[in-house]
Design an enzyme around this catalytic site. Sequence first.
Site, PDB file in Angstrom:
ATOM      1  CD  GLU A  85      -2.750  -1.228  -0.055  1.00 55.70           C
ATOM      2  OE1 GLU A  85      -3.159  -0.187  -0.578  1.00 55.70           O
ATOM      3  OE2 GLU A  85      -2.995  -2.349  -0.521  1.00 55.70           O
ATOM      4  CB  ILE A 137       0.899   0.830   5.120  1.00 54.86           C
ATOM      5  CG1 ILE A 137       1.109   1.514   6.464  1.00 54.86           C
ATOM      6  CG2 ILE A 137       1.015  -0.679   5.244  1.00 54.86           C
ATOM      7  CD1 ILE A 137       0.160   1.037   7.555  1.00 54.86           C
ATOM      8  CG  ASP A 138      -1.581   4.346   1.098  1.00 51.03           C
ATOM      9  OD1 ASP A 138      -2.207   4.611   0.080  1.00 51.03           O
ATOM     10  OD2 ASP A 138      -2.143   3.913   2.126  1.00 51.03           O
ATOM     11  CE  LYS A 139      -2.199  12.536   3.954  1.00 51.77           C
ATOM     12  NZ  LYS A 139      -2.346  13.753   3.117  1.00 51.77           N
TER      13      LYS A 139
END
Length: 361
Positions: free
Chosen positions: A13, A169-171
């Site tokens: 992600e 993992i993304d924001k």
Amino acid sequence: MATDSSTPIPDAEEDIRPDDAVVEIDGNEYFEHFRFVADKGQELLRIDKFLVTRLQKSSRNRIQQAAEAGCILVNGKPVKSNYRVKPLDLIQVVMDRPRYEFEIVAQDIPLDIVYEDRYVLVVNKPAGLVVHPGHGNYDGTLVNALAWHFRDTPDYDVNDPRLGLVHRIDKDTSGLLVVAKTPDAKTDLGRQFFNKTTKREYVAVVWGLPEPLSGTVATNIGRNPKDRLQMTTFPLDGPEGKRAVTHYEVTEPLGHVSVVKCVLETGRTHQIRVHMRSLGHPLFNDARYGGDKVLRGTHSSSYQSFISHCFEACPRQALHARTLGFRHPETGEEIFFSADIPADMKQLIERWRTYTQGTRQ
């Protein structure tokens, strides 16, 4: 970063940007920080000496650390610091994170620490917190918070590529991440991610009801040629993208949405989001992949108002990294951690439960 099984890999992600300079090594993507081509008349010279005159903000010791971590490539392959540069060698400095245009500033940002010892730290990242500094996010990131947390730990240098985050993992995804506090820990954990022996379970809310209720999605995933900010699926046996496997199970049907458990076998960028969309069930409120529109249900004003309130309750893609398991890099013990579904996703699920119960009456 090495090209064998010790290589840490990006998580499914991680945010992507169209201007990232990406280098692929053994099927994994890394970010190019610097690139040099040796002159035709280049005399044989150790690569650490070659680079120290060209990287003005890096010491020879820092360059040697980068070489030890496998982050210095010559003609596409990692080399040690005693490699002697030859004429016309292509030299790249790459890392498993975007390039920082500045020194990392320690910032007192609260961390939800789930576990910590001398070797590893496990943190529960909230949605909205960027992992690494980058374009448009120059501070206020998880890395800045780690710099503050380790400010009195002399052996932890936030800029040392042999330490730090093993995956990402993304924001706008919440959940568990592991940080390596020693070089050996990062090498060992990176090998576990590479060999797919870690245990990672996500919980998501998706539009509709996937059929069958449980299954496996196996495709290649790569950048969308029509939109460089998106990833997309490609045939599993084709030349485009890299192999990605997601196991899913519907745990709670809720009318026009479903709560789904996703277990990662691989870790590709936006893997869960792309795979669920490929099934026709994008994540709820996932703006990048079309989940921020009303994709199921009625056209009544009351339903549209309900959906609007749901979007407000969970103003991001409904995805949470709930479980993380790995073998402790020092003791060899299998350890598992879990993080409760955060408040915004809990509120979203409760709203749908209430709505579903009301429509059944």
